[in-house]
Motif scaffolding. Structure first.
Motif, PDB file in Angstrom:
ATOM      1  N   THR A 544      -6.060  10.662   9.843  1.00  0.00           N
ATOM      2  CA  THR A 544      -5.629  11.714  10.763  1.00  0.00           C
ATOM      3  C   THR A 544      -4.519  12.563  10.156  1.00  0.00           C
ATOM      4  O   THR A 544      -4.514  13.798  10.290  1.00  0.00           O
ATOM      5  CB  THR A 544      -5.148  11.086  12.082  1.00  0.00           C
ATOM      6  N   ILE A 545      -3.567  11.901   9.479  1.00  0.00           N
ATOM      7  CA  ILE A 545      -2.474  12.639   8.838  1.00  0.00           C
ATOM      8  C   ILE A 545      -3.013  13.577   7.764  1.00  0.00           C
ATOM      9  O   ILE A 545      -2.575  14.736   7.637  1.00  0.00           O
ATOM     10  CB  ILE A 545      -1.450  11.652   8.247  1.00  0.00           C
ATOM     11  N   VAL A 546      -3.966  13.081   6.982  1.00  0.00           N
ATOM     12  CA  VAL A 546      -4.563  13.932   5.941  1.00  0.00           C
ATOM     13  C   VAL A 546      -5.271  15.132   6.561  1.00  0.00           C
ATOM     14  O   VAL A 546      -5.168  16.263   6.062  1.00  0.00           O
ATOM     15  CB  VAL A 546      -5.542  13.098   5.078  1.00  0.00           C
ATOM     16  N   LEU A 547      -5.971  14.914   7.669  1.00  0.00           N
ATOM     17  CA  LEU A 547      -6.656  16.027   8.326  1.00  0.00           C
ATOM     18  C   LEU A 547      -5.663  17.049   8.867  1.00  0.00           C
ATOM     19  O   LEU A 547      -5.870  18.265   8.748  1.00  0.00           O
ATOM     20  CB  LEU A 547      -7.527  15.499   9.466  1.00  0.00           C
ATOM     21  N   VAL A 548      -4.572  16.545   9.469  1.00  0.00           N
ATOM     22  CA  VAL A 548      -3.577  17.465  10.023  1.00  0.00           C
ATOM     23  C   VAL A 548      -2.896  18.254   8.909  1.00  0.00           C
ATOM     24  O   VAL A 548      -2.718  19.477   8.993  1.00  0.00           O
ATOM     25  CB  VAL A 548      -2.541  16.687  10.859  1.00  0.00           C
ATOM     26  N   LEU A 549      -2.497  17.548   7.830  1.00  0.00           N
ATOM     27  CA  LEU A 549      -1.814  18.233   6.739  1.00  0.00           C
ATOM     28  C   LEU A 549      -2.757  19.148   5.963  1.00  0.00           C
ATOM     29  O   LEU A 549      -2.315  20.127   5.356  1.00  0.00           O
ATOM     30  CB  LEU A 549      -1.192  17.203   5.782  1.00  0.00           C
ATOM     31  N   GLY A 550      -4.039  18.840   5.973  1.00  0.00           N
ATOM     32  CA  GLY A 550      -4.983  19.634   5.196  1.00  0.00           C
ATOM     33  C   GLY A 550      -5.598  20.785   5.942  1.00  0.00           C
ATOM     34  O   GLY A 550      -6.313  21.594   5.333  1.00  0.00           O
ATOM     35  N   ARG A 551      -5.337  20.888   7.225  1.00  0.00           N
ATOM     36  CA  ARG A 551      -5.920  21.995   7.997  1.00  0.00           C
ATOM     37  C   ARG A 551      -5.260  23.309   7.566  1.00  0.00           C
ATOM     38  O   ARG A 551      -4.045  23.431   7.533  1.00  0.00           O
ATOM     39  CB  ARG A 551      -5.704  21.770   9.488  1.00  0.00           C
ATOM     40  N   GLU A 552      -6.070  24.272   7.256  1.00  0.00           N
ATOM     41  CA  GLU A 552      -5.578  25.529   6.701  1.00  0.00           C
ATOM     42  C   GLU A 552      -5.617  26.642   7.741  1.00  0.00           C
ATOM     43  O   GLU A 552      -6.469  26.662   8.625  1.00  0.00           O
ATOM     44  CB  GLU A 552      -6.410  25.936   5.479  1.00  0.00           C
TER      45      GLU A 552
END
Length: 833
Positions: A544-552
């Motif tokens: 989830t953290i990766v998805l949040v940080l990776g959302r552009e």
């Protein structure tokens, strides 16, 4: 180096093959010398066709020497073709690896992974990842060896081509039989080496094919394991065993408990043996770390013994450092995951079982006696769980162990919460406020775990039990680790580098607080990671953290994400702290030891500071994903901004650079600008700070210091000429006054003898003879005090000599007076008579 070894990161190029390539090159160059020059017609070539046929042939007079060179090259190539130790190891290990791979594939069958725990599935995933790493390393070795053999084949083809051309040309020449035999001997030697090369190459290609097949099996198995893990996570709230009352009455297990224990132990010992056989270097590094930590901690123990008296805040750290063996073992066990990231579960369990040994020695010096019993109880339950996981593999027996552990943990947490009010009076609120809610939450989860175990949710019960116990045991271990690190940092700062680094001694308090804050923050993050991992929720949280940080998000033509912003901020923050550290080190330790003009160290320190900041900004921009080539656009925008309203900022910026390089004003100078007098405390890139004698900090733009009229009283030196004006009554001997003034100045210690003080008769005043005393002092900061002392001395000397300092006299002429005033003045004058 062994001949025929393979080019790998851990092995060097074989000596034989390197020499073979060199000799081959020399041989081909020698062939070029024997060939006729381009376009030059030789007697041996009657036409163009004949010239092309014999162009690569060796001259008859060079055949003997070329044969010696070719033989040497072929011997070197044959030596390089000897099987390398790495290839032999792969060849001998592939058969055994295939068997164990098949066994592991059977254990990873989708139907057999339905009822096992998440930890067991994760252990299978780790084993498959180890296989993947091993096969990747083997493939790299074999590909490097194949490339080496291809290079040797190209060399042989060049040699064969040259000697075949020589043999063809020899048929048209009248050469001696010995020469023809030499040519045939070289060609036979080439054929023999080519046969050997072909065999080696075929074997390498065969091994590559086998490794590729095994890699396919590994890839498919990893997909199956990942699928099974996701399916098991989704079924975590589904019963995976019969209720406990049914399990006690039924005998579903065909093997006895002892047989289960024996089989489990054999399987885990086999896993340990396989792990140790593949991890020689990490194990050696692991042991070396323990030895180095032990040696360092023994050296720190002597310094820590005095803390019991000197620093009460470090008594716990002193207790930990006084036991170097336990502390070194604890630090080494804490780094197990770093050394063995793909270690199987049994290795991790062994390290966790050993974890309690140093903690039992170190906790008594960290916790209050009233809390030690609770701490030891939590460690005992956690140790009981890990030993059970390591030894017991029988499902029903493991459920009984879980039930007993949960009951004991439930009772312990209930007692701890019952003493809540008493503990609040003896422990700081700053951390106890967090313990009570966590303990209540643990009490709730233990009750849920017992209920889940009884109803058949064994997988859920195991996760809850391990999560709660890991939270307590990890907290105790991390507290001890933090105290140990605090003690090590304190020793290094107070009695280590501070002895020879002024920068460390100058900022030891700040460094200690910063390092302590980083260590405590890292410890808290480590505790959260361990607890989340124990509860088996770390993977979805990280995902989830990766998805949040990776959302552009799109900003015009730019794509930016929260991760890019975070990377930019962290990189820039790190650059700022690195820059401050380097600047402090240069200012306190490096530059003072160099013979540099005044002001140059400050300039160097400032330039290094700004250079590191600029480089850090570029790295931060790169880490955030910005295209550095687009900086030209920013430069253009910056130029437009200058044209509209940033002229003053740029002017101050350039003026700051001029101040740094030209150095008309330096830190510590006393200047006067626009009626402002003070000492320069800082020269910044935009403005400078001047501290007045009234202790006011005045920010002066650098442009004013460059373009305005500035008086620098201390640019070249700190000399100051002081003037003391003196007036004496008329009739006084001027020579006597001059001698008194000079003598009074010479009596003061801060008055310089060279230039010597002197006095001048200035003028005849209205009511006095006016003199001036001039002298110099090097104590510029206190020149007013020196002037006051000399003035007092002058007054005393004049009074001792009977010389009067007159008051000013004025004559008053009245042209007209009012009648009452005139009558009053007349009466007063008559009365005096």
């Amino acid at each position: 180096m062994k001949a025929g070894s393979v080019i790998t990161p851990s092995e060097k190029l074989p000596r034989g093959h390197g020499c073979a390539l060199a000799l081959t090159l020399c041989f081909l160059l020698s062939l070029g010398h024997t060939m006729p020059a381009w376009g030059q017609e030789t007697p041996e070539a009657a036409d163009t066709t004949q010239a092309d046929t014999t162009s690569a042939a060796i001259r008859a007079t060079q055949i003997a020497r070329s044969a010696e060179n070719a033989t040497a090259i072929l011997l070197q190539i044959r030596s390089a073709l000897e099987p390398s130790s790495a290839v032999l190891t792969i060849d001998s290990s592939l058969a055994e690896s295939s068997e164990s791979l098949e066994q592991l594939r059977q254990r990873s069958d989708t139907s057999r992974m339905i009822g096992i725990s998440l930890r067991a599935i994760d252990d299978l995933n780790v084993q498959w990842r180890n296989r993947e790493v091993q096969l990747t390393r083997w493939r790299e070795v074999l590909e490097a060896r194949s490339s080496e053999l291809d290079t040797a084949r190209d060399s042989l083809e060049s040699i064969r081509s040259a000697w075949e051309s020589t043999a063809e040309s020899a048929a048209d020449q009248d050469l001696p039989p010995a020469t023809i035999e030499t040519i045939q001997s070289v060609l036979e030697h080439v054929s023999g080496v080519e046969n050997t090369l072909g065999e080696r190459r075929q074997r390498i290609l065969t091994l590559l094919s086998q490794v590729s097949q095994s890699s396919s099996i590994v890839a498919q198995a990893q997909v199956d394991v990942a699928t099974a893990y996701g399916s098991a996570r989704r079924r975590i709230l589904t019963p995976d065993s019969p209720p406990l009352w049914r399990g006690l009455r039924s005998r579903t297990d065909s093997l006895s408990l002892i047989q289960h224990l024996r089989d489990s132990w054999e399987q885990k010992t086999a896993s340990l043996r396989e792990f140790s056989s593949r991890q020689h270097q990490p194990i050696i590094a692991y042991v070396v770390l323990f030895v180095l930590l032990l040696i360092g901690l023994v050296g720190l123990r002597r310094s820590s013994r005095r803390w019991g008296v000197d620093d009460a805040a470090l008594q716990a750290s002193a207790h930990i450092l006084s036991r170097p063996v336990s502390t070194a073992l604890l630090l080494t066990l804490a780094s197990t995951r770093l050394f063995f990231p793909l270690a199987p579960t049994v290795v991790v369990n062994v390290a966790q079982v050993l974890w309690i040994i140093p903690l039992l020695r170190l906790i008594p010096g960290v916790l209050d006696p009233t809390m030690r019993l609770s701490a030891f109880g939590a460690l005992a339950l956690w140790e009981f769980l890990k030993v059970g996981d390591l030894l017991i593999d029988q499902p029903l027996a493991m459920r009984g162990v879980l039930l007993l552990i949960c009951a004991l943990a439930l009772a312990g947490l209930a007692v701890l919460l019952k003493r809540n009010s008493w503990l609040r009076q003896h422990y700081p609120v700053k951390w106890w406020w967090a313990v009570v809610p966590i303990a209540r939450l643990g009490l709730f989860w233990m009750a849920v775990s017992i209920l889940a175990n009884v109803l058949g949710f064994v997988r859920l019960s195991w996760i809850l039990t391990e999560g709660v116990l890991t939270a307590g045991a990890a907290a105790l271990g991390i507290i001890v680790l933090v105290k140990a690190i605090d003690g090590i940092v304190a020793v290094l700062l107070k009695r280590g580098p501070a002895r020879w680094l002024r920068s460390v001694g100058y900022s030891s308090g700040v460094l200690s607080r910063r390092i302590s804050g980083i260590v405590h923050a890292g410890a808290l993050a480590l505790w959260f990671f361990a607890v989340l991992r124990a509860f088996e929720i770390i993977d979805p949280i990280l995902h989830t953290i990766v998805l949040v940080l990776g959302r552009e998000w799109a900003l015009g033509s730019w794509q930016i994400s929260l991760g890019d912003i975070l990377a930019f901020v962290l990189t820039l923050w790190l650059a700022i702290w690195i820059s401050r550290g380097i600047r402090l080190l240069l200012r306190e330790d490096v530059l003072p030891k160099m013979d540099l003009p005044r002001g140059v160290p400050t300039t160097i320190s400032a330039l290094v500071h700004y250079f590191v900041l600029i480089v850090g900004f570029l790295f931060a921009a790169g880490a955030a994903g910005f295209d550095l080539s687009s900086i030209t656009l920013l430069a253009g925008a910056f130029g437009v901004g200058i044209g509209f309203g940033l002229q003053n900022i740029v002017n101050n910026f350039i003026s700051g650079l001029i101040l740094m390089f030209e150095r008309p004003i330096q830190i510590g100078d006393t200047i006067e600008v626009d009626g402002l007098i003070g000492e320069v405390r800082q020269i910044g890139i935009r403005a400078s700070t001047v501290r007045t004698f009234e202790c006011a900090e005045v920010i002066v733009p650098n442009g004013d210091l460059i373009s305005g009229r500035v008086i620098n009283w201390t640019l070249s030196d700190k000399l100051r000429r002081v003037e003391v004006p003196v007036g004496v009554k008329y009739g006084t001997d001027p020579k006597q006054v001059l001698e008194i003034l000079v003598a009074a100045a010479k009596q003061h210690d801060d008055v310089l003898e060279n230039p010597e003080p002197y006095a001048l008769f200035v003028e005849f005043g209205d009511s006095s003879l006016n003199f001036v005393l001039r002298f110099w002092t090097s104590n510029f900061d206190f020149w007013r005090r020196v002037m006051s002392d000399v003035t007092v001395a002058v007054n005393s000397e004049l009074a001792s000599a009977g010389i009067e300092i007159p008051f000013p006299q004025r004559d008053l002429h009245l042209k007209s007076v009012e009648e009452p005033a005139a009558r009053a003045l007349k009466d007063k004058s008559t009365a005096k008579k």
